[in-house]
Every structure is written in structure tokens, then in C-alpha cells.
Design a protein around this motif. Structure first.
Motif, PDB file in Angstrom:
ATOM      1  N   LEU A  51       0.839  -1.212   0.000  1.00  0.00           N
ATOM      2  CA  LEU A  51       0.000   0.000   0.000  1.00  0.00           C
ATOM      3  C   LEU A  51       0.865   1.249   0.000  1.00  0.00           C
ATOM      4  CD1 LEU A  51      -3.074  -0.308   2.395  1.00  0.00           C
ATOM      5  CD2 LEU A  51      -3.032  -0.169  -0.099  1.00  0.00           C
ATOM      6  N   GLY A  52       2.120   1.106   0.401  1.00  0.00           N
ATOM      7  CA  GLY A  52       3.044   2.235   0.375  1.00  0.00           C
ATOM      8  C   GLY A  52       3.614   2.504  -1.013  1.00  0.00           C
ATOM      9  N   HIS A  53       3.219   1.714  -1.988  1.00  0.00           N
ATOM     10  CA  HIS A  53       3.745   1.859  -3.354  1.00  0.00           C
ATOM     11  C   HIS A  53       2.611   2.056  -4.359  1.00  0.00           C
ATOM     12  CE1 HIS A  53       6.982  -0.079  -1.128  1.00  0.00           C
ATOM     13  NE2 HIS A  53       7.808   0.408  -2.026  1.00  0.00           N
ATOM     14  N   ILE A  54       1.526   2.651  -3.875  1.00  0.00           N
ATOM     15  CA  ILE A  54       0.336   2.828  -4.699  1.00  0.00           C
ATOM     16  C   ILE A  54       0.432   4.125  -5.507  1.00  0.00           C
ATOM     17  CG2 ILE A  54      -2.114   3.455  -4.464  1.00  0.00           C
ATOM     18  CD1 ILE A  54      -1.520   0.457  -4.349  1.00  0.00           C
ATOM     19  N   ALA A  55       0.025   4.052  -6.764  1.00  0.00           N
ATOM     20  CA  ALA A  55      -0.032   5.233  -7.628  1.00  0.00           C
ATOM     21  C   ALA A  55      -1.494   5.458  -8.030  1.00  0.00           C
ATOM     22  CB  ALA A  55       0.833   5.016  -8.872  1.00  0.00           C
ATOM     23  N   ALA A  56      -1.756   6.635  -8.580  1.00  0.00           N
ATOM     24  CA  ALA A  56      -3.142   6.979  -8.951  1.00  0.00           C
ATOM     25  C   ALA A  56      -3.733   5.920  -9.883  1.00  0.00           C
ATOM     26  CB  ALA A  56      -3.173   8.351  -9.607  1.00  0.00           C
ATOM     27  N   GLY A  57      -2.905   5.360 -10.738  1.00  0.00           N
ATOM     28  CA  GLY A  57      -3.389   4.361 -11.690  1.00  0.00           C
ATOM     29  C   GLY A  57      -3.843   3.055 -11.045  1.00  0.00           C
ATOM     30  N   ALA A  59      -5.997   2.917  -8.539  1.00  0.00           N
ATOM     31  CA  ALA A  59      -7.243   3.127  -7.789  1.00  0.00           C
ATOM     32  C   ALA A  59      -8.323   2.112  -8.183  1.00  0.00           C
ATOM     33  CB  ALA A  59      -7.739   4.555  -7.996  1.00  0.00           C
ATOM     34  N   THR A  60      -8.447   1.828  -9.456  1.00  0.00           N
ATOM     35  CA  THR A  60      -9.493   0.898  -9.892  1.00  0.00           C
ATOM     36  C   THR A  60      -9.208  -0.508  -9.369  1.00  0.00           C
ATOM     37  OG1 THR A  60      -9.842   2.210 -11.876  1.00  0.00           O
ATOM     38  CG2 THR A  60     -10.679  -0.039 -11.921  1.00  0.00           C
ATOM     39  N   MET A  61      -7.952  -0.915  -9.470  1.00  0.00           N
ATOM     40  CA  MET A  61      -7.563  -2.241  -8.959  1.00  0.00           C
ATOM     41  C   MET A  61      -7.818  -2.331  -7.454  1.00  0.00           C
ATOM     42  SD  MET A  61      -4.854  -3.553  -7.053  1.00  0.00           S
ATOM     43  CE  MET A  61      -3.286  -2.742  -7.388  1.00  0.00           C
ATOM     44  N   LEU A  62      -7.451  -1.272  -6.723  1.00  0.00           N
ATOM     45  CA  LEU A  62      -7.648  -1.282  -5.263  1.00  0.00           C
ATOM     46  C   LEU A  62      -9.119  -1.339  -4.904  1.00  0.00           C
ATOM     47  CD1 LEU A  62      -5.207   1.244  -3.582  1.00  0.00           C
ATOM     48  CD2 LEU A  62      -5.338  -1.224  -3.261  1.00  0.00           C
ATOM     49  N   GLY A  63      -9.921  -0.586  -5.626  1.00  0.00           N
ATOM     50  CA  GLY A  63     -11.369  -0.620  -5.386  1.00  0.00           C
ATOM     51  C   GLY A  63     -11.922  -2.005  -5.627  1.00  0.00           C
ATOM     52  N   HIS A  64     -11.451  -2.646  -6.669  1.00  0.00           N
ATOM     53  CA  HIS A  64     -11.892  -4.001  -6.991  1.00  0.00           C
ATOM     54  C   HIS A  64     -11.497  -4.966  -5.876  1.00  0.00           C
ATOM     55  CE1 HIS A  64     -13.017  -7.272  -9.746  1.00  0.00           C
ATOM     56  NE2 HIS A  64     -12.005  -7.918  -9.206  1.00  0.00           N
ATOM     57  N   LEU A  65     -10.251  -4.824  -5.410  1.00  0.00           N
ATOM     58  CA  LEU A  65      -9.752  -5.701  -4.332  1.00  0.00           C
ATOM     59  C   LEU A  65     -10.624  -5.571  -3.077  1.00  0.00           C
ATOM     60  CD1 LEU A  65      -7.155  -7.065  -5.319  1.00  0.00           C
ATOM     61  CD2 LEU A  65      -5.897  -5.778  -3.596  1.00  0.00           C
ATOM     62  N   LEU A  66     -10.925  -4.335  -2.704  1.00  0.00           N
ATOM     63  CA  LEU A  66     -11.748  -4.111  -1.511  1.00  0.00           C
ATOM     64  C   LEU A  66     -13.171  -4.604  -1.725  1.00  0.00           C
ATOM     65  CD1 LEU A  66     -10.901  -0.646   0.073  1.00  0.00           C
ATOM     66  CD2 LEU A  66     -10.702  -2.910   1.097  1.00  0.00           C
ATOM     67  N   HIS A  67     -13.696  -4.377  -2.913  1.00  0.00           N
ATOM     68  CA  HIS A  67     -15.044  -4.853  -3.237  1.00  0.00           C
ATOM     69  C   HIS A  67     -15.119  -6.366  -3.070  1.00  0.00           C
ATOM     70  CE1 HIS A  67     -18.181  -5.555  -6.685  1.00  0.00           C
ATOM     71  NE2 HIS A  67     -18.719  -5.708  -5.493  1.00  0.00           N
ATOM     72  N   LYS A  68     -14.164  -7.074  -3.659  1.00  0.00           N
ATOM     73  CA  LYS A  68     -14.179  -8.541  -3.599  1.00  0.00           C
ATOM     74  C   LYS A  68     -13.842  -9.046  -2.199  1.00  0.00           C
ATOM     75  CE  LYS A  68     -15.704  -9.108  -7.568  1.00  0.00           C
ATOM     76  NZ  LYS A  68     -17.070  -9.654  -7.712  1.00  0.00           N
ATOM     77  N   ALA A  69     -12.960  -8.332  -1.481  1.00  0.00           N
ATOM     78  CA  ALA A  69     -12.656  -8.725  -0.099  1.00  0.00           C
ATOM     79  C   ALA A  69     -13.911  -8.604   0.758  1.00  0.00           C
ATOM     80  CB  ALA A  69     -11.534  -7.857   0.465  1.00  0.00           C
ATOM     81  N   GLY A  91       5.104  -2.370   9.657  1.00  0.00           N
ATOM     82  CA  GLY A  91       3.729  -2.872   9.530  1.00  0.00           C
ATOM     83  C   GLY A  91       3.633  -4.382   9.581  1.00  0.00           C
ATOM     84  N   GLY A  92       4.793  -5.050   9.625  1.00  0.00           N
ATOM     85  CA  GLY A  92       4.787  -6.509   9.740  1.00  0.00           C
ATOM     86  C   GLY A  92       4.653  -7.232   8.411  1.00  0.00           C
ATOM     87  N   GLN A  93       4.889  -6.520   7.301  1.00  0.00           N
ATOM     88  CA  GLN A  93       4.774  -7.158   5.994  1.00  0.00           C
ATOM     89  C   GLN A  93       5.976  -8.064   5.752  1.00  0.00           C
ATOM     90  OE1 GLN A  93       4.389  -4.417   2.689  1.00  0.00           O
ATOM     91  NE2 GLN A  93       3.987  -6.067   1.215  1.00  0.00           N
ATOM     92  N   THR A  94       5.708  -9.315   5.416  1.00  0.00           N
ATOM     93  CA  THR A  94       6.801 -10.260   5.163  1.00  0.00           C
ATOM     94  C   THR A  94       6.886 -10.676   3.700  1.00  0.00           C
ATOM     95  OG1 THR A  94       5.399 -12.159   5.720  1.00  0.00           O
ATOM     96  CG2 THR A  94       6.714 -11.200   7.515  1.00  0.00           C
ATOM     97  N   VAL A  95       5.806 -10.482   2.946  1.00  0.00           N
ATOM     98  CA  VAL A  95       5.822 -10.805   1.514  1.00  0.00           C
ATOM     99  C   VAL A  95       5.596  -9.507   0.747  1.00  0.00           C
ATOM    100  CG1 VAL A  95       4.768 -12.138  -0.338  1.00  0.00           C
ATOM    101  CG2 VAL A  95       4.907 -13.129   1.964  1.00  0.00           C
ATOM    102  N   ASN A  96       6.561  -9.158  -0.097  1.00  0.00           N
ATOM    103  CA  ASN A  96       6.529  -7.861  -0.778  1.00  0.00           C
ATOM    104  C   ASN A  96       5.704  -7.898  -2.055  1.00  0.00           C
ATOM    105  OD1 ASN A  96       7.979  -6.384   1.127  1.00  0.00           O
ATOM    106  ND2 ASN A  96       9.927  -7.110   0.310  1.00  0.00           N
ATOM    107  N   HIS A  97       4.472  -8.321  -1.905  1.00  0.00           N
ATOM    108  CA  HIS A  97       3.454  -8.245  -2.964  1.00  0.00           C
ATOM    109  C   HIS A  97       2.175  -7.873  -2.220  1.00  0.00           C
ATOM    110  CE1 HIS A  97       1.665  -9.872  -6.909  1.00  0.00           C
ATOM    111  NE2 HIS A  97       0.637  -9.504  -6.183  1.00  0.00           N
ATOM    112  N   LEU A  98       1.609  -6.723  -2.555  1.00  0.00           N
ATOM    113  CA  LEU A  98       0.413  -6.221  -1.867  1.00  0.00           C
ATOM    114  C   LEU A  98      -0.595  -7.349  -1.607  1.00  0.00           C
ATOM    115  CD1 LEU A  98      -1.456  -3.841  -0.959  1.00  0.00           C
ATOM    116  CD2 LEU A  98      -2.163  -3.677  -3.352  1.00  0.00           C
ATOM    117  N   HIS A  99      -1.085  -7.403  -0.377  1.00  0.00           N
ATOM    118  CA  HIS A  99      -2.111  -8.409  -0.063  1.00  0.00           C
ATOM    119  C   HIS A  99      -2.992  -7.942   1.073  1.00  0.00           C
ATOM    120  CE1 HIS A  99       1.603  -9.301   2.151  1.00  0.00           C
ATOM    121  NE2 HIS A  99       0.848  -9.747   3.143  1.00  0.00           N
TER     122      HIS A  99
END
Ligand code: 5GP
Length: 113
Positions: A51-57, A59-69, A91-99
Motif C-alpha cells: 500500500l506504500g507503493h500505490i499510484a493513482a493508476g 485506484a481501480t484495482m484497489l477498489g476491486h480488491l476491496l469490493h471482492k474482499a 507494519g509486519g509485511q513479510t511478503v513484498n506483494h500487496l495483499h
């Protein structure tokens, strides 16, 4: 970022996962080391580090992720659930792929232990 994370390997089918949901944008699967009766991880197929590497582009993917979550959480945990995105080292992140962690199946308590 490197796509050579454990989640990148899962997305590429190089290691198996216990899949819960998949579409063009995201994949959800059971966590290998659950900390609650329901512990599902939802990841974007696009390799964004956190989430610390999010760009404006994104936003749609993030909205989709939250919708499906939200849909999955409600389906798996009708009495309520928690969605967590551990971000970065503190933040305790151990896998460097947004999840997103979708946690439930018991009262989750607050603050988290
Ligand atoms: P983080 O600590 O980065 O927020 O969460 C990473 C999560 O990925 C942890 O809860 C951990 O148990 C889970 N995990 C790590 N490796 C694997 C794996 O190979 N398969 C699955 N299903 N989960 C994994």
C-alpha cells in the motif's frame, strides 16, 4: 519491484495454493499459517509491492480488491470479519506483494495481539 515473491510464484502456478476466488484482477487463497478460523489472502495479479507503493493508476484495482474482499468476507464470515494490509517492515509485511488478509470465524478482539 521483483515479481519473485512467494505470491508471484503462486500467481504463475509455480507453487500451489488453496484457491478461494479468482478473476482477471485478483486471486484469493487460504493462508498457509492461519491465525483465525478464516484466514484468506487476497492479492492483485498486478505486482504492486505494498500500500506504500500505490499510484493513482492503481485506484481501480484497489477498489476491486476491496469490493471482492468485502464480498468474500461477508460470504465466509457472516458474523463479521477484519481486513488487514500489513505494510512495510514496521507494519509486519513479510511478503513484498500487496495483499489483504481477510480474518474471521471468531471474535477478533481489539487491539490485535
Ligand atoms: P504478511 O506478513 O506479509 O502481511 O503476510 C504474509 C502471509 O503470507 C502470512 O500470513 C503467511 O502465513 C502467508 N504465506 C507465506 N507463504 C505462503 C505460502 O506459500 N502460501 C500461502 N497460502 N500463504 C503463505
Amino acid at each position: 519491484m521483483s515479481t519473485d515473491t512467494i505470491f508471484g510464484k503462486i500467481l504463475r502456478g509455480e507453487i500451489p495454493c488453496n484457491k478461494v476466488y479468482e478473476d482477471d484482477v485478483c486471486l484469493a487463497f487460504h493462508d498457509v499459517a492461519p491465525v483465525a478460523p478464516v484466514h484468506v489472502l487476497m492479492i492483485p495479479k498486478e505486482p504492486v509491492q505494498s500500500l506504500g507503493h500505490i499510484a493513482a493508476g492503481h485506484a481501480t484495482m484497489l477498489g476491486h480488491l476491496l469490493h471482492k474482499a468485502g464480498e468474500l468476507g461477508q460470504q465466509l464470515c457472516p458474523d463479521g470479519f477484519r481486513v488487514v494490509a500489513n505494510t512495510g517492515e514496521d507494519g509486519g509485511q513479510t511478503v513484498n506483494h500487496l495483499h489483504l488478509h481477510i480474518l474471521g470465524g471468531r471474535h477478533m478482539g481489539w487491539p490485535p495481539g
